[in-house]
Design a protein around this motif. Structure first.
Motif, PDB file in Angstrom:
ATOM      1  N   LEU A 156      34.596   4.035  35.433  1.00  0.00           N
ATOM      2  CA  LEU A 156      33.770   2.985  34.139  1.00  0.00           C
ATOM      3  C   LEU A 156      33.253   1.680  34.049  1.00  0.00           C
ATOM      4  O   LEU A 156      31.824   1.298  33.974  1.00  0.00           O
ATOM      5  CB  LEU A 156      35.028   2.983  33.168  1.00  0.00           C
ATOM      6  N   VAL A 157      33.262   1.540  35.865  1.00  0.00           N
ATOM      7  CA  VAL A 157      33.075   0.129  36.424  1.00  0.00           C
ATOM      8  C   VAL A 157      32.097   0.246  36.874  1.00  0.00           C
ATOM      9  O   VAL A 157      30.842  -0.557  37.264  1.00  0.00           O
ATOM     10  CB  VAL A 157      34.102  -0.783  36.466  1.00  0.00           C
ATOM     11  N   LEU A 158      31.938   1.480  38.196  1.00  0.00           N
ATOM     12  CA  LEU A 158      31.564   1.210  39.473  1.00  0.00           C
ATOM     13  C   LEU A 158      30.843   1.776  39.228  1.00  0.00           C
ATOM     14  O   LEU A 158      29.429   2.313  39.767  1.00  0.00           O
ATOM     15  CB  LEU A 158      32.767   1.162  40.626  1.00  0.00           C
ATOM     16  N   ALA A 159      30.454   3.024  39.240  1.00  0.00           N
ATOM     17  CA  ALA A 159      29.856   4.272  39.090  1.00  0.00           C
ATOM     18  C   ALA A 159      28.289   4.558  38.505  1.00  0.00           C
ATOM     19  O   ALA A 159      27.374   4.631  39.432  1.00  0.00           O
ATOM     20  CB  ALA A 159      30.637   5.421  38.471  1.00  0.00           C
ATOM     21  N   PRO A 160      28.137   3.501  37.651  1.00  0.00           N
ATOM     22  CA  PRO A 160      26.730   3.571  37.326  1.00  0.00           C
ATOM     23  C   PRO A 160      25.891   2.576  38.104  1.00  0.00           C
ATOM     24  O   PRO A 160      24.786   2.616  37.434  1.00  0.00           O
ATOM     25  CB  PRO A 160      26.729   3.067  35.523  1.00  0.00           C
ATOM     26  N   THR A 161      26.724   1.942  38.422  1.00  0.00           N
ATOM     27  CA  THR A 161      25.705   0.508  38.976  1.00  0.00           C
ATOM     28  C   THR A 161      26.162   0.823  40.672  1.00  0.00           C
ATOM     29  O   THR A 161      25.040  -0.249  41.136  1.00  0.00           O
ATOM     30  CB  THR A 161      26.211  -0.882  38.790  1.00  0.00           C
ATOM     31  N   ALA A 162      26.344   2.087  41.049  1.00  0.00           N
ATOM     32  CA  ALA A 162      27.247   1.782  42.789  1.00  0.00           C
ATOM     33  C   ALA A 162      25.432   1.316  43.621  1.00  0.00           C
ATOM     34  O   ALA A 162      24.351   2.210  43.017  1.00  0.00           O
ATOM     35  CB  ALA A 162      27.524   2.383  43.042  1.00  0.00           C
ATOM     36  N   ILE A 163      25.873   0.637  44.439  1.00  0.00           N
ATOM     37  CA  ILE A 163      24.838   1.036  45.199  1.00  0.00           C
ATOM     38  C   ILE A 163      25.097   1.520  46.325  1.00  0.00           C
ATOM     39  O   ILE A 163      26.242   1.543  46.899  1.00  0.00           O
ATOM     40  CB  ILE A 163      24.166  -0.600  45.814  1.00  0.00           C
ATOM     41  N   GLU A 164      24.032   2.065  47.257  1.00  0.00           N
ATOM     42  CA  GLU A 164      24.098   2.686  48.780  1.00  0.00           C
ATOM     43  C   GLU A 164      24.935   1.744  49.923  1.00  0.00           C
ATOM     44  O   GLU A 164      24.755   0.327  50.202  1.00  0.00           O
ATOM     45  CB  GLU A 164      23.078   3.935  49.370  1.00  0.00           C
ATOM     46  N   PRO A 165      25.661   2.485  50.822  1.00  0.00           N
ATOM     47  CA  PRO A 165      26.272   1.332  52.192  1.00  0.00           C
ATOM     48  C   PRO A 165      24.807   1.210  52.823  1.00  0.00           C
ATOM     49  O   PRO A 165      25.665  -0.475  53.290  1.00  0.00           O
ATOM     50  CB  PRO A 165      27.611   2.579  52.619  1.00  0.00           C
ATOM     51  N   GLU A 166      23.916   1.651  53.065  1.00  0.00           N
ATOM     52  CA  GLU A 166      23.051   0.573  53.647  1.00  0.00           C
ATOM     53  C   GLU A 166      22.612  -0.454  53.025  1.00  0.00           C
ATOM     54  O   GLU A 166      22.282  -1.078  53.971  1.00  0.00           O
ATOM     55  CB  GLU A 166      22.270   1.988  54.218  1.00  0.00           C
ATOM     56  N   ALA A 167      22.742  -0.668  51.450  1.00  0.00           N
ATOM     57  CA  ALA A 167      22.546  -1.577  51.319  1.00  0.00           C
ATOM     58  C   ALA A 167      23.014  -2.680  51.720  1.00  0.00           C
ATOM     59  O   ALA A 167      22.399  -3.917  51.426  1.00  0.00           O
ATOM     60  CB  ALA A 167      21.359  -1.303  49.471  1.00  0.00           C
ATOM     61  N   VAL A 168      24.264  -2.693  51.932  1.00  0.00           N
ATOM     62  CA  VAL A 168      25.365  -3.349  51.422  1.00  0.00           C
ATOM     63  C   VAL A 168      25.601  -4.214  53.141  1.00  0.00           C
ATOM     64  O   VAL A 168      25.462  -5.630  53.205  1.00  0.00           O
ATOM     65  CB  VAL A 168      26.349  -2.652  50.768  1.00  0.00           C
ATOM     66  N   ALA A 169      25.188  -2.963  53.872  1.00  0.00           N
ATOM     67  CA  ALA A 169      25.125  -3.172  55.649  1.00  0.00           C
ATOM     68  C   ALA A 169      23.887  -4.254  55.617  1.00  0.00           C
ATOM     69  O   ALA A 169      24.194  -5.632  56.394  1.00  0.00           O
ATOM     70  CB  ALA A 169      25.129  -2.041  56.142  1.00  0.00           C
TER      71      ALA A 169
END
Length: 74
Positions: A11-24
């Motif tokens: 519901l909350v996360l999947a539609p707009t999740a970003i890739e781990p590389e972007a977080v890093a």
């Protein structure tokens, strides 16, 4: 990580999740700039601006999201 979040993740996360590389990348940039607050997702940065601008409206939005989540049986 999203799989373990179950319905909330869907519901909350999947539609707009970003890739781990972007977080890093965001973390490394913040460390280079000696920034404490790291907001790698552009949408989250917008949430923080809205929260600071009008806390009552932000809380109302969070309450609405919680009710929506509860309706799904999460």
């Amino acid at each position: 990580m999203l799989t373990a979040a179950g319905t909330a993740g869907d519901l909350v996360l999947a539609p707009t999740a970003i890739e781990p590389e972007a977080v890093a990348d965001a973390l490394f940039d913040a460390m280079e700039q000696n920034r404490f607050l790291v907001l790698p997702h552009p949408e989250v940065a917008g949430y923080y601006r809205a929260r600071a601008k009008d806390p009552d409206q932000w809380i109302g939005g969070m309450n609405h999201l919680q009710r929506k989540w509860e309706e799904t049986g999460a």
